[in-house]
Design a protein around this motif. Sequence first.
Motif, PDB file in Angstrom:
ATOM      1  N   GLY A 373       0.801  -1.220   0.000  1.00 35.89           N
ATOM      2  CA  GLY A 373       0.000   0.000   0.000  1.00 35.89           C
ATOM      3  C   GLY A 373       0.828   1.262   0.000  1.00 35.89           C
ATOM      4  N   PHE A 393      -5.365  -7.291   4.983  1.00 35.36           N
ATOM      5  CA  PHE A 393      -5.843  -6.506   6.121  1.00 35.36           C
ATOM      6  C   PHE A 393      -6.449  -5.192   5.633  1.00 35.36           C
ATOM      7  N   LYS A 394      -7.346  -4.667   6.454  1.00 34.02           N
ATOM      8  CA  LYS A 394      -7.971  -3.378   6.140  1.00 34.02           C
ATOM      9  C   LYS A 394      -6.885  -2.336   5.885  1.00 34.02           C
ATOM     10  N   GLY A 395      -6.978  -1.635   4.771  1.00 31.66           N
ATOM     11  CA  GLY A 395      -6.010  -0.594   4.444  1.00 31.66           C
ATOM     12  C   GLY A 395      -4.769  -1.107   3.730  1.00 31.66           C
ATOM     13  N   ARG A 396      -4.701  -2.415   3.504  1.00 30.23           N
ATOM     14  CA  ARG A 396      -3.453  -3.014   3.026  1.00 30.23           C
ATOM     15  C   ARG A 396      -2.962  -2.403   1.710  1.00 30.23           C
ATOM     16  N   SER A 400      -8.293   2.147   3.220  1.00 35.67           N
ATOM     17  CA  SER A 400      -9.099   1.378   4.178  1.00 35.67           C
ATOM     18  C   SER A 400     -10.562   1.294   3.741  1.00 35.67           C
TER      19      SER A 400
END
Lengths: 425, 172
Positions: A373, A393-396, A400
């Motif tokens: 990211g 994962f969230k935001g990866r 997000s």
Amino acid sequence: MGMTIVEKILAKASDRDSVCVGDVVEPKVDLAMSHENAALIINRFKTIYEGTGLEANVWDTSKIAIIFDHRVPAVDRKTATDQGTIRKFVGDQGIEKFHDIRGDTGGICHQILAEYGYVHPGRVVVGTDSHTTTHGAFGAFAYGIGATEMACVWTLGKALNVKVPKTIKVVITGKFHSLVSPKDLILHIIRKLTVKGANFSVLEFHGEVIRNMNMSGRLTICNMAVEAGATAGIVMTDNVTIEHLREAGYEGDIDIVHPDEDAAYSKILEVDVSELSPQIACPHMVDNVEDIEDVKGIAVNQVVIGSCTNGRLEDIAIAAKILQFEKVSKNVRLLIFPASAKVYKEASMHGYINDLIDAGAVIMNPGCGCCLGVHQGALGDGEVALSTTNRNFKGRMGNSDAKVYLCSPAVAAFSAISGKISWEK
Amino acid sequence: MQKLIVAKVFGKDISTDVIYPGRYMATGLPTETPQYAFADDEDFNKYLCTPWNERDGAEFDNFAIVAGENFGCGSSREQAVSTLSGNNLTVIAKSFARIFHQNAINLGLNMITCPDIEANPGENLEVTRKEVRNISTGKCYNNILLPDAAQEILDAGGLIPHVRSRLINNQL
């Protein structure tokens, strides 16, 4: 009481006859790998020496590897300046295993270690990257540490405060369906164990499926061992390992470590791959895994094929064969990240790069930026990515408000054509 | 004993990407990282960036975050630890992921493993090495103690002072 592979490696590296789970040891390190976070390590390393009156020199210039991959070419002024600081340190200290941003010898750190034969069976490898578990594929005890701990390894040549981990034995039998791959297997194992099921434990992989698997597949499986929380993944050294190391130019001793018959395992997990279908890790956890039948049809905006998990020649070849004479959906951006300069060149020689370009793929330089990211493929608000990387994962992927699904190279290629999660044309 | 106020409560499996997004990883020094804590959670990031004396509960010894199992799963980035210690947070979780746990010891984070902890934002806690007492609910929870070697490193302020003293005393 017998010992597991990692217990034997830790006993030897700590000059002991044996170790038990829970013992705290200080094993000698055979390879200490880092990437751009070496800038932070250098700062911490110099801080250790402050006020000691001693000159800050690393313990062994042949056992440190530094590879630029996380933000290449430099994403901004700070990264570029930090990379310059690292280059100067490498030069001043005489660090031998340095891979700069280059089209001939560069690449993603875990792939470089594998290609250059830097990892030796039976040894201890640490890296300032959680996916250092990858190198268990070579029968080494390889695990991730933070920058401060690495600064101490550079100082002492030892890892400190290492608590001997439990070992989970994973026995894998059966025969893969033609479109099912090691990536699907490791996603399935993570689904069974959960993201914390192997926390503070080693996954020791056994069984006919592992014995018959090439290095590329073993690297994929060990790479993602950390996604079940494992300290390390490990595969017994055999002819596949030895042949790879010799071809990579490693001429030294190979220490083949087998577990004892009466080694104690905290758990035994048996997996039969015969009925396994392609597996998809859904947002926002790597253990949120579904059979492809249950998620097919979900529309995707970006497909990513590559990374330290699935960016080897075998992975690019599968994608190229599926995409040959086809077109990437007009609704999809397909980004290919070969894992190294060598993979890039070989994929080009085999014609894979041409086939992928003709299909509409964008060929990126080897690097981690998209998976992490940082740059080279951020997602827009509400967008969906399907990726052969290792984390969702969230935001990866830099947003997000976006979603990342994880899959094998074959599923990624089919889905790039249809614009939806799928495993057939 | 420390008196804490709970600033935020998290569920299980909070990843390092959530604690400290990857796009800020070029920023590494402990003095630089606090501003990016939970950067994708705008409200909480804003709260953490609020000066201590302007927050509710400034009279307490410290602010705490309370989390479920497997806090800090994912990456080895130690910014995920330094960003929390830089914000003077005490982190109480039911369990921690391994690399985060080791980094927390190495950097001297106020970290407590408390498997049964239950707390809500705004509640008051009294914390010793052995237990967490939730003053607001009257309940008391046992902590899991660190091994002696790890506790020594944490108490020394982290791994750097520990290794420096070994260098000086030639304990290599």
